[in-house]
Design a protein around this motif. Structure first.
Motif, short mmCIF file in Angstrom:
data_model
loop_
_atom_site.label_atom_id
_atom_site.label_comp_id
_atom_site.label_asym_id
_atom_site.label_seq_id
_atom_site.Cartn_x
_atom_site.Cartn_y
_atom_site.Cartn_z
N THR A 266 0.83 -1.21 0.00
CA THR A 266 0.00 0.00 0.00
C THR A 266 0.86 1.25 0.00
O THR A 266 0.62 2.19 -0.76
N ALA A 267 1.87 1.28 0.85
CA ALA A 267 2.75 2.46 0.93
C ALA A 267 3.46 2.72 -0.39
O ALA A 267 3.53 3.86 -0.86
N VAL A 268 3.99 1.67 -1.00
CA VAL A 268 4.71 1.82 -2.27
C VAL A 268 3.78 2.31 -3.37
O VAL A 268 4.12 3.23 -4.13
N THR A 269 2.60 1.73 -3.46
CA THR A 269 1.65 2.13 -4.49
C THR A 269 1.18 3.56 -4.26
O THR A 269 1.04 4.34 -5.21
N ALA A 270 0.93 3.92 -3.01
CA ALA A 270 0.53 5.29 -2.69
C ALA A 270 1.62 6.27 -3.11
O ALA A 270 1.33 7.32 -3.70
N ALA A 271 2.87 5.95 -2.80
CA ALA A 271 3.98 6.84 -3.18
C ALA A 271 4.07 6.99 -4.69
O ALA A 271 4.30 8.09 -5.21
N LYS A 272 3.90 5.90 -5.41
CA LYS A 272 3.96 5.95 -6.87
C LYS A 272 2.85 6.82 -7.46
O LYS A 272 3.02 7.42 -8.52
N LEU A 273 1.72 6.89 -6.75
CA LEU A 273 0.56 7.63 -7.25
C LEU A 273 0.42 9.01 -6.62
O LEU A 273 -0.61 9.66 -6.77
N GLY A 274 1.45 9.47 -5.90
CA GLY A 274 1.44 10.82 -5.37
C GLY A 274 0.58 11.03 -4.15
O GLY A 274 0.13 12.14 -3.87
N ARG A 275 0.37 9.96 -3.37
CA ARG A 275 -0.37 10.07 -2.11
C ARG A 275 0.60 9.93 -0.94
O ARG A 275 1.68 9.37 -1.08
N HIS A 276 0.19 10.44 0.22
CA HIS A 276 0.94 10.21 1.45
C HIS A 276 0.45 8.91 2.08
O HIS A 276 -0.66 8.44 1.79
#
Length: 325
Positions: A266-276
């Protein structure tokens, strides 16, 4: 004779280093295993945001800032006896598992904004408990069922090839961006109207139609040895699956909480998509793997199966084939 260490195949990209080998990544985490790491009052959000946190989610959630989370993606242990690299989860009775679900859920709800959404992953058996408990606390919107193409065969029962994700919101005011999660499907019987394509497009990769996503997903590839996102975590979720949840139910800059962080999908995907993100995981080895993946994401932010703003069917676009080197 001495034992021989088996060397990984050249194309095997699985992240599977030991805790000793990954100490530099552990040191990048926010280590909250000690009682006095965080004050027993709500720590500032800046201290938690974009962190892989090593610690017990049950102990940490009550002291987190209230009404700050835009989206929760929870992948709790299914009610199965499982050894997570030294951290064991024992199968519980149905009543005990229901109490366990209420326990973590009641700690998360106060952290969510009024317009926040929650997704909870489960298998077919735990789905019956989780769905029943969730509907007491949130507005249930849907149950997503996604197809796993991996798994052991079964001789005395049907092979379990599906998992569920419950989708709920705190109110009728919530985000859902269907235009961000369209699925590009191959057109097998192209229909034309007055000689022109009807609801489909001719591209360099073939004939496709962009369709609204349903609550059955058959386009997900479970991470395996030749995929860069793969780790040795026994129940890792695919980045493509998480990307759908994140894009549909959050905006860039929003804050996503994963209370059972695992190897950091979840963290990695969020980072890739510009989310915190805030990812909590009690196993420091998994946190080290998550930090390694975040490091890799800076160089390669691509999400397998997601390109050109749409989700492609499994292996349907040449650049997205998972068997390519």
């Amino acid at each position: 004779m001495g034992s021989t260490v088996k060397k990984k195949a050249e194309r095997n990209k699985t992240i599977d280093f030991t805790l000793e080998e990954g100490q530099e990544y552990v040191e990048r985490c926010l280590d909250c295993r000690e009682q006095d790491t965080l004050e027993q009052t709500a720590p500032p959000l800046e201290q938690l945001q974009d962190q892989i946190i090593i610690g017990d989610t049950m102990s940490l959630l009550p002291i987190f800032p209230k009404h700050t989370i835009d989206l929760v993606i929870a992948d709790p242990p299914y009610n199965l006896a499982k050894n997570y690299h030294g951290n064991k989860f024992d199968r519980k009775s149905e009543i005990q598992y229901e109490e366990y679900t209420r326990d973590w859920l009641e700690r998360i709800l106060p952290l969510m904004k009024p317009n926040a959404s929650i997704y909870v992953c489960c298998d077919w058996r735990s789905s019956m408990t989780i769905g029943r408990v969730l509907q007491e606390y949130v507005v249930l919107r849907n149950r997503i069922t996604w197809q796993r193409e991996k798994g052991r065969g079964a001789r005395a029962n049907w092979k379990n090839g599906m998992e569920d994700i419950w989708f709920g919101t705190l109110s009728d005011q919530y985000q859902f961006h269907v235009d961000r999660v369209m699925q590009r499907r191959r057109v097998l019987a192209p229909y034309r109207q007055e000689g022109s394509p009807k609801d489909w497009e001719e591209t360099e990769n073939g004939r496709y139609r962009d369709t609204c996503p349903s609550n059955f997903w058959d386009d997900i590839s479970i991470p395996y040895w030749s995929m860069p996102e793969n780790t040795a975590h026994p129940t890792q979720k695919p980045e493509k699956l998480l990307a759908k949840l994140i894009l549909a139910s959050s905006d860039p800059g929003d804050l996503i909480l994963d209370p059972f962080g695992g190897s950091g999908s979840t963290a990695v995907t969020a980072a890739k998509l510009g989310r915190h993100y805030i990812s909590i995981e009690q196993n420091p080895l998994y946190c080290a793997w998550a930090q390694k993946r975040l490091e890799m994401a800076q160089e390669q932010p691509r999400i397998q199966g997601y390109e050109d703003g749409v989700f492609w069917e499994r292996n349907s676009k040449p650049s997205q084939r998972t068997d390519k080197k």
